[in-house]
Design a protein around this motif. Sequence first.
Motif, mmCIF file in Angstrom:
data_model
loop_
_atom_site.group_PDB
_atom_site.id
_atom_site.type_symbol
_atom_site.label_atom_id
_atom_site.label_comp_id
_atom_site.label_asym_id
_atom_site.label_seq_id
_atom_site.Cartn_x
_atom_site.Cartn_y
_atom_site.Cartn_z
ATOM 1 N N GLU A 126 0.819 -1.217 0.000
ATOM 2 C CA GLU A 126 0.000 0.000 0.000
ATOM 3 C C GLU A 126 0.852 1.266 0.000
ATOM 4 O OE1 GLU A 126 -3.328 2.115 2.887
ATOM 5 O OE2 GLU A 126 -3.225 -0.078 2.808
ATOM 6 N N GLU A 127 1.902 1.273 0.811
ATOM 7 C CA GLU A 127 2.774 2.454 0.881
ATOM 8 C C GLU A 127 3.489 2.686 -0.448
ATOM 9 O OE1 GLU A 127 6.580 4.156 3.470
ATOM 10 O OE2 GLU A 127 5.546 2.328 4.103
ATOM 11 N N ALA A 128 3.967 1.591 -1.059
ATOM 12 C CA ALA A 128 4.656 1.706 -2.349
ATOM 13 C C ALA A 128 3.693 2.187 -3.435
ATOM 14 C CB ALA A 128 5.272 0.367 -2.737
ATOM 15 N N ILE A 132 3.997 5.466 -5.868
ATOM 16 C CA ILE A 132 3.909 5.348 -7.331
ATOM 17 C C ILE A 132 2.816 6.266 -7.873
ATOM 18 C CG2 ILE A 132 3.350 3.778 -9.241
ATOM 19 C CD1 ILE A 132 4.584 1.514 -7.526
ATOM 20 N N LEU A 133 1.684 6.303 -7.181
ATOM 21 C CA LEU A 133 0.585 7.177 -7.606
ATOM 22 C C LEU A 133 0.997 8.649 -7.536
ATOM 23 C CD1 LEU A 133 -2.423 5.362 -5.886
ATOM 24 C CD2 LEU A 133 -2.118 5.688 -8.352
ATOM 25 N N LYS A 134 1.772 9.003 -6.522
ATOM 26 C CA LYS A 134 2.248 10.388 -6.410
ATOM 27 C C LYS A 134 3.111 10.762 -7.614
ATOM 28 C CE LYS A 134 4.178 10.724 -2.323
ATOM 29 N NZ LYS A 134 4.827 11.382 -1.154
ATOM 30 N N ALA A 152 -4.596 4.227 -3.079
ATOM 31 C CA ALA A 152 -3.565 3.201 -2.909
ATOM 32 C C ALA A 152 -4.125 1.988 -2.175
ATOM 33 C CB ALA A 152 -2.379 3.779 -2.146
ATOM 34 N N LYS A 153 -4.996 2.232 -1.223
ATOM 35 C CA LYS A 153 -5.612 1.139 -0.467
ATOM 36 C C LYS A 153 -6.547 0.317 -1.342
ATOM 37 C CE LYS A 153 -8.054 0.266 3.873
ATOM 38 N NZ LYS A 153 -8.672 0.885 5.075
ATOM 39 N N ASP A 154 -7.202 0.979 -2.299
ATOM 40 C CA ASP A 154 -8.188 0.306 -3.155
ATOM 41 C C ASP A 154 -7.571 -0.401 -4.359
ATOM 42 O OD1 ASP A 154 -10.142 1.235 -1.469
ATOM 43 O OD2 ASP A 154 -10.656 2.967 -2.715
ATOM 44 N N THR A 155 -6.261 -0.263 -4.548
ATOM 45 C CA THR A 155 -5.623 -0.832 -5.749
ATOM 46 C C THR A 155 -4.707 -2.008 -5.396
ATOM 47 O OG1 THR A 155 -3.977 0.950 -5.567
ATOM 48 C CG2 THR A 155 -5.742 1.241 -7.180
#
Length: 232
Positions: A126-128, A132-134, A152-155
């Motif tokens: 989740e943190e990674a 990546i999304l940022k 991030a939590k939903d992916t």
Amino acid sequence: GKTLLAKAVANESEANFISVKGPEILSKWVGESERAIREIFKKAKQASPCIIFFDEIDSICSTRGMETGARVGERVLNQLLTEMDGLEELHNVVVIAATNRPDLLDPALLRPGRFDRFLLVPVPDEEARYEILKVHTRNMPLSEDVDLKKLAKDTENYVGADLEALCREAGMMALREALAEGNIENKKITLKHFKKAMEKVKPSATKELNDVYRRFLKKQELRETEKLSYMA
């Protein structure tokens, strides 16, 4: 992730980098695929220190006996094995390969002196995924309702390429809406766009595939332990 890791190794070691996509090697003309392998190693030797990176190596080095017809893959595999540990030693040339299907690789390729070190690049946690999304949204006009941590939590099970495709698809949806409305200047990408994009962009990693990777690593570690015990 795997390709970026290989590039990072080349950058840190200040070595030249030759990237090869497995399917690009294959040719319908007899002998051309093997010649391509020879040329790659010839260039690497001339540019040493050099790292050769084979992406999707399972496409050219699958287990022998599985092909029918011209068996191009088997000939390419034999040529690759010859180049890696033939009569001519590789000085300052390192070969790295990436695959999503290590279970399909020919066992001869995994012997000591060839590919004898294995590194699992896991699915981002989740943190990674948040980091990546940022990266992929830093130049995108996001609406205030877009919470990247929640996204991030939903992916779960989305890899880096999936997240990049997700952001790109959300951006394209917002752009199409803006063009239809004639309001490109003030259009922002909203949570709705990401939700719709997730319906089109699905995660490429699965629990079953992750289990395959772990079983493969465990098998290789067991072989290494048995080899050390035999030598002792």
